[in-house]
Design an enzyme around this catalytic site. Sequence first.
Site, PDB file in Angstrom:
ATOM      1  N   GLY A 170      -8.344   8.890   9.819  1.00 12.49           N
ATOM      2  CA  GLY A 170      -8.603   8.990  11.256  1.00 12.49           C
ATOM      3  C   GLY A 170      -9.731   9.937  11.639  1.00 12.49           C
ATOM      4  CB  ALA A 181      -8.650   7.294   4.821  1.00  9.87           C
ATOM      5  N   GLY A 182     -11.416   7.378   6.511  1.00 13.54           N
ATOM      6  CA  GLY A 182     -12.562   8.246   6.747  1.00 13.54           C
ATOM      7  C   GLY A 182     -13.816   7.537   7.224  1.00 13.54           C
ATOM      8  CE  LYS A 226      -2.884   2.841   2.947  1.00 15.24           C
ATOM      9  NZ  LYS A 226      -3.788   2.948   4.107  1.00 15.24           N
ATOM     10  CG  ASN A 264      -5.939   0.884  11.857  1.00 18.16           C
ATOM     11  OD1 ASN A 264      -4.762   0.680  11.628  1.00 18.16           O
ATOM     12  ND2 ASN A 264      -6.431   0.643  13.067  1.00 18.16           N
ATOM     13  CB  THR A 265      -9.185   5.218  13.133  1.00 15.97           C
ATOM     14  OG1 THR A 265      -7.852   5.419  12.664  1.00 15.97           O
ATOM     15  CG2 THR A 265      -9.360   5.972  14.431  1.00 15.97           C
TER      16      THR A 265
END
Lengths: 67, 269
Positions: free
Chosen positions: B161, B187-188, B100, B209-210
Amino acid sequence: MIQLTINGQPQQFESAINVAQLIDLLDLHGKRIAIERNGEIVPRSLFSEQMLAHGDQLEVVVAVGGG
Amino acid sequence: MDNLVIAGKTYTSRLLVGTGKYKDFDETRAAVEMSGAEIITVAIRRTNIGQNAGEPNLLDVLPPSKYTLLPNTAGCYTVDDAVRTLRLARELLDGHSLVKLEVLGDPKTLYPNMVETLKAAEILIKEDFQVMVYTSDDPIIAKQLEDMGCVAVMPLASLIGSGMGILNPWNLQIIIDNASIPVLVDAGVGTASDATIAMELGCDGVLMNTAIAAATNPVLMASAMRKAVEAGREAYLAGRMAKKLYSASPSSPTEGIITPAQTGAPRSA
């Protein structure tokens, strides 16, 4: 006496060593690591052949959690 | 079977998860297992020299024999840092070439620097890396990355994040319509419905992830995300009904409705 910079920290060694010896001295034997020397990858197969020289810049990395 | 194919390899899960920000390795492992993800991202960092010699390693917890590890270039702001990081990753993972790529432009927003990302992608593809690339949601850039030979494009839904969800579904839609390689939202995503919406738009997968790691109960959120991605995918495949402001067509039959009762009618004796 040679000086190597390992992960940004200067370290002194009594005599010339190869990459495999360095790994033992750093207590990293058997760990999943990868090594870059002066911007070039050192393949694992060459660890015991490649001699380190005074002034070498080394990066020793592992996989950690990340997104 | 409805599988995700990236760089010729088939995956049954369309949820990809990161391994950062967990309390400990036990929680990381539990959340990853619950998510059902087969591709998991890892970061490459300097090892602590002379400290924590007996410390467990992430790869012992999440072995490459069980998961497809996707090393990232998180934290890299230049072409050189990103390329060197992934060369180290390939050596670390025994020649594994799926990576990635992300080249960040700004520590405050973590927004990608697409000029640097394009340069790094070109170098990595020449070196036979299979590049899944984090990108802005610019449809032209996304197409350029595909044309260069990236194996997947991964536009942001919103900032890394942030948990803000999908801020520009229209751009995502254009990227998806134009692409002939997998498009994954990266993301997001903040909660399950965000992942579902991404999949309903026609994304091939979602990477997060987050949203899982920062949930109060990460393992339960991992379960929710697994279902959300599956639900969104099924809804996309099923083809949603058209939206309309009014419906002249109720769901129940219009025939055979009983007639209104006759109020005040005389009863027979």
